[in-house]
Design a protein around this motif. Structure first.
Motif, PDB file in Angstrom:
ATOM      1  N   ARG A  93      -9.459   3.601  -4.739  1.00 17.78           N
ATOM      2  CA  ARG A  93     -10.637   4.273  -5.138  1.00 17.78           C
ATOM      3  C   ARG A  93     -10.255   5.718  -5.699  1.00 17.78           C
ATOM      4  NH1 ARG A  93     -13.095   8.459  -1.821  1.00 17.78           N
ATOM      5  NH2 ARG A  93     -15.309   8.649  -1.986  1.00 17.78           N
ATOM      6  N   GLN A  94      -9.334   6.359  -5.492  1.00 14.37           N
ATOM      7  CA  GLN A  94      -8.826   7.470  -6.191  1.00 14.37           C
ATOM      8  C   GLN A  94      -8.713   7.054  -7.633  1.00 14.37           C
ATOM      9  OE1 GLN A  94      -5.371   8.936  -3.984  1.00 14.37           O
ATOM     10  NE2 GLN A  94      -6.413   9.641  -2.500  1.00 14.37           N
ATOM     11  N   LYS A  95      -8.080   5.908  -7.967  1.00 10.62           N
ATOM     12  CA  LYS A  95      -7.917   5.600  -9.544  1.00 10.62           C
ATOM     13  C   LYS A  95      -9.178   5.498 -10.127  1.00 10.62           C
ATOM     14  CE  LYS A  95      -3.409   3.213  -8.962  1.00 10.62           C
ATOM     15  NZ  LYS A  95      -2.772   1.894  -9.079  1.00 10.62           N
ATOM     16  N   ARG A  96     -10.220   4.898  -9.427  1.00  9.58           N
ATOM     17  CA  ARG A  96     -11.589   4.675  -9.871  1.00  9.58           C
ATOM     18  C   ARG A  96     -12.019   5.995 -10.153  1.00  9.58           C
ATOM     19  NH1 ARG A  96     -11.726   0.265  -6.258  1.00  9.58           N
ATOM     20  NH2 ARG A  96     -13.329   1.610  -4.959  1.00  9.58           N
ATOM     21  N   LEU A  97     -11.881   6.995  -9.281  1.00  9.01           N
ATOM     22  CA  LEU A  97     -12.634   8.309  -9.471  1.00  9.01           C
ATOM     23  C   LEU A  97     -12.135   9.105 -10.410  1.00  9.01           C
ATOM     24  CD1 LEU A  97     -13.080   9.406  -5.702  1.00  9.01           C
ATOM     25  CD2 LEU A  97     -14.803   8.747  -7.238  1.00  9.01           C
ATOM     26  N   LYS A  98     -10.582   8.953 -10.613  1.00  8.06           N
ATOM     27  CA  LYS A  98      -9.959   9.685 -11.820  1.00  8.06           C
ATOM     28  C   LYS A  98     -10.448   8.895 -13.047  1.00  8.06           C
ATOM     29  CE  LYS A  98      -5.756  11.175  -9.436  1.00  8.06           C
ATOM     30  NZ  LYS A  98      -4.251  10.790  -9.237  1.00  8.06           N
ATOM     31  N   ALA A  99     -10.480   7.821 -13.296  1.00 14.53           N
ATOM     32  CA  ALA A  99     -10.943   7.021 -14.600  1.00 14.53           C
ATOM     33  C   ALA A  99     -12.508   7.574 -14.926  1.00 14.53           C
ATOM     34  CB  ALA A  99     -10.909   5.507 -14.286  1.00 14.53           C
ATOM     35  N   ALA A 100     -13.312   7.737 -13.921  1.00 15.06           N
ATOM     36  CA  ALA A 100     -14.624   7.925 -13.988  1.00 15.06           C
ATOM     37  C   ALA A 100     -14.906   9.494 -14.498  1.00 15.06           C
ATOM     38  CB  ALA A 100     -15.508   7.748 -12.771  1.00 15.06           C
ATOM     39  N   ALA A 101     -13.892  10.101 -13.887  1.00 16.60           N
ATOM     40  CA  ALA A 101     -14.006  11.732 -14.365  1.00 16.60           C
ATOM     41  C   ALA A 101     -13.310  12.145 -15.760  1.00 16.60           C
ATOM     42  CB  ALA A 101     -13.232  12.305 -13.037  1.00 16.60           C
ATOM     43  N   ALA A 102     -12.443  11.004 -16.097  1.00 19.76           N
ATOM     44  CA  ALA A 102     -11.794  11.217 -17.359  1.00 19.76           C
ATOM     45  C   ALA A 102     -12.737  11.288 -18.546  1.00 19.76           C
ATOM     46  CB  ALA A 102     -10.661  10.155 -17.558  1.00 19.76           C
ATOM     47  N   PRO A 103     -12.691  12.233 -19.484  1.00 20.81           N
ATOM     48  CA  PRO A 103     -13.392  12.319 -20.591  1.00 20.81           C
ATOM     49  C   PRO A 103     -13.382  11.282 -21.663  1.00 20.81           C
ATOM     50  CG  PRO A 103     -11.403  13.650 -21.026  1.00 20.81           C
ATOM     51  CD  PRO A 103     -11.172  13.190 -19.488  1.00 20.81           C
ATOM     52  N   HIS A 105      -4.591   2.079   3.036  1.00 18.39           N
ATOM     53  CA  HIS A 105      -3.763   3.026   2.217  1.00 18.39           C
ATOM     54  C   HIS A 105      -3.712   2.515   0.645  1.00 18.39           C
ATOM     55  CE1 HIS A 105      -0.949   5.776   0.459  1.00 18.39           C
ATOM     56  NE2 HIS A 105       0.123   4.721  -0.011  1.00 18.39           N
ATOM     57  N   ARG A 106      -3.874   1.199   0.623  1.00 19.14           N
ATOM     58  CA  ARG A 106      -3.984   0.687  -0.666  1.00 19.14           C
ATOM     59  C   ARG A 106      -5.496   0.895  -1.359  1.00 19.14           C
ATOM     60  NH1 ARG A 106      -1.487  -5.190  -1.822  1.00 19.14           N
ATOM     61  NH2 ARG A 106       0.138  -4.040  -1.597  1.00 19.14           N
ATOM     62  N   LEU A 107      -6.390   0.553  -0.475  1.00 22.46           N
ATOM     63  CA  LEU A 107      -7.822   0.840  -0.833  1.00 22.46           C
ATOM     64  C   LEU A 107      -8.176   2.387  -1.311  1.00 22.46           C
ATOM     65  CD1 LEU A 107      -9.704  -1.144   1.994  1.00 22.46           C
ATOM     66  CD2 LEU A 107      -9.552  -1.776  -0.356  1.00 22.46           C
ATOM     67  N   ARG A 108      -7.684   3.161  -0.409  1.00 24.50           N
ATOM     68  CA  ARG A 108      -7.694   4.738  -0.669  1.00 24.50           C
ATOM     69  C   ARG A 108      -7.011   4.785  -2.091  1.00 24.50           C
ATOM     70  NH1 ARG A 108      -6.257   8.033   4.782  1.00 24.50           N
ATOM     71  NH2 ARG A 108      -8.227   7.426   5.998  1.00 24.50           N
ATOM     72  N   GLY A 109      -5.732   4.413  -2.477  1.00 22.38           N
ATOM     73  CA  GLY A 109      -5.404   4.478  -3.637  1.00 22.38           C
ATOM     74  C   GLY A 109      -6.065   3.841  -4.745  1.00 22.38           C
ATOM     75  N   ALA A 155      -1.570  -2.532  13.363  1.00 20.33           N
ATOM     76  CA  ALA A 155      -1.583  -0.944  13.009  1.00 20.33           C
ATOM     77  C   ALA A 155      -0.749  -0.875  11.857  1.00 20.33           C
ATOM     78  CB  ALA A 155      -1.052  -0.164  14.036  1.00 20.33           C
ATOM     79  N   LEU A 156       0.543  -1.342  11.665  1.00 21.56           N
ATOM     80  CA  LEU A 156       1.262  -1.267  10.298  1.00 21.56           C
ATOM     81  C   LEU A 156       0.543  -2.035   9.208  1.00 21.56           C
ATOM     82  CD1 LEU A 156       4.797  -1.295  12.117  1.00 21.56           C
ATOM     83  CD2 LEU A 156       3.572   0.536  11.336  1.00 21.56           C
ATOM     84  N   LEU A 157      -0.056  -3.081   9.521  1.00 15.71           N
ATOM     85  CA  LEU A 157      -0.618  -3.897   8.310  1.00 15.71           C
ATOM     86  C   LEU A 157      -1.830  -3.147   8.104  1.00 15.71           C
ATOM     87  CD1 LEU A 157       0.484  -7.477   9.256  1.00 15.71           C
ATOM     88  CD2 LEU A 157       1.544  -5.866   7.790  1.00 15.71           C
ATOM     89  N   GLY A 158      -2.672  -2.823   9.144  1.00 11.92           N
ATOM     90  CA  GLY A 158      -3.910  -2.312   8.624  1.00 11.92           C
ATOM     91  C   GLY A 158      -3.773  -1.057   7.901  1.00 11.92           C
ATOM     92  N   TRP A 159      -2.705   0.022   8.335  1.00 11.70           N
ATOM     93  CA  TRP A 159      -2.208   1.197   7.417  1.00 11.70           C
ATOM     94  C   TRP A 159      -2.252   0.738   5.932  1.00 11.70           C
ATOM     95  CZ3 TRP A 159       1.200   2.727   4.164  1.00 11.70           C
ATOM     96  CH2 TRP A 159       1.382   4.120   3.795  1.00 11.70           C
ATOM     97  N   ARG A 160      -1.588  -0.407   5.510  1.00 14.77           N
ATOM     98  CA  ARG A 160      -1.316  -0.630   4.167  1.00 14.77           C
ATOM     99  C   ARG A 160      -2.520  -1.268   3.630  1.00 14.77           C
ATOM    100  NH1 ARG A 160       3.458  -1.130   6.705  1.00 14.77           N
ATOM    101  NH2 ARG A 160       5.246  -1.495   5.213  1.00 14.77           N
ATOM    102  N   ILE A 161      -3.312  -1.695   4.286  1.00 14.05           N
ATOM    103  CA  ILE A 161      -4.724  -2.001   3.486  1.00 14.05           C
ATOM    104  C   ILE A 161      -5.619  -0.699   3.263  1.00 14.05           C
ATOM    105  CG2 ILE A 161      -6.750  -3.318   4.045  1.00 14.05           C
ATOM    106  CD1 ILE A 161      -5.327  -5.499   5.824  1.00 14.05           C
TER     107      ILE A 161
END
Length: 212
Positions: free
Chosen positions: A202-212, A196-200, A188-194
């Motif tokens: 994804r958020q970076k890609r979304l921010k980059a896509a939304a940037a002008p 969490h990293r994937l979400r991070g 569970a602890l290692l799975g959470w890290r995976i």
């Protein structure tokens, strides 16, 4: 005073240190008073191994708890918990080498090669050693943050080896209940890290896509 602020108190780290040392003190007291059962040597070997595994779980739990509870001060005790994990691993190894092998290095070497669960446990110890040796601020500066983080990801391999060591040790008695509990916790602890990293990422890609 909330928990996060309590961890900033000057007494917080000494308290964690004393609490972390209590299992060792209790085992030492039991050994000196001959109160560890019919086979004290086996009790010491098993108990120190159990505590090493528990401290591994505690160490890996700090980051998820810090993120989920919004308590950055938890980070202050992670290093100490990790070093106590290594401490109990070393004591576990010394108990095995002393009580089972009489500190006969040649016999220990043969046993490591002969028995897979000993080999796996020793491999985990070898991987942990550079992590313990570089768990100080000067080591972070010397290695650089990225290389230090990469090195310390070896703890995930250590977690896998620790579970395999425990599994093979219990295989002889066909007793896997505790193994399953620790495997579930570490998984569970290692799975959470995976996740969490994937979400991070994804958020970076979304921010980059939304940037002008």
């Amino acid at each position: 005073m909330n928990f996060g602020r309590a961890l900033l108190h000057p007494a917080a780290k000494p308290l964690v240190f004393v609490l972390s040392l209590l299992p060792f003190a209790w085992l030492a007291y039991g050994a000196f008073t001959n109160n560890l059962g019919a086979n004290p040597a086996e009790s010491l070997i098993r108990s120190t191994g159990d505590w090493a595994l528990r401290f591994l779980c505690l160490t890996l739990a700090i980051t998820p708890l810090r993120v989920m509870t919004g308590t950055p001060t938890l980070q202050r005790i992670r290093r100490m918990l990790g070093l106590f994990m290594y401490f109990y691993v070393v004591v576990h190894l010394l108990c095995y080498g002393g009580f089972d092998m009489g500190f006969d290095l040649a016999e220990i070497g043969r046993d490591i090669v002969k028995r897979p669960f000993i080999l796996v446990g020793f491999a985990a110890f070898l991987l942990l050693t550079p992590l313990a040796a570089t768990s100080f601020n000067r080591a972070v500066k010397a290695l650089g943050a990225k290389r230090w983080q990469l090195l310390h990801r070896l703890v995930y391999a250590v977690a896998a080896l620790a579970i395999l060591h425990f599994f093979w040790m219990r295989a002889g008695k066909n007793d896997f209940a505790e193994v399953a509990v620790y495997a579930a916790i570490l998984g569970a602890l290692l799975g959470w890290r995976i996740v969490h990293r994937l979400r991070g990422e994804r958020q970076k890609r979304l921010k980059a896509a939304a940037a002008p």
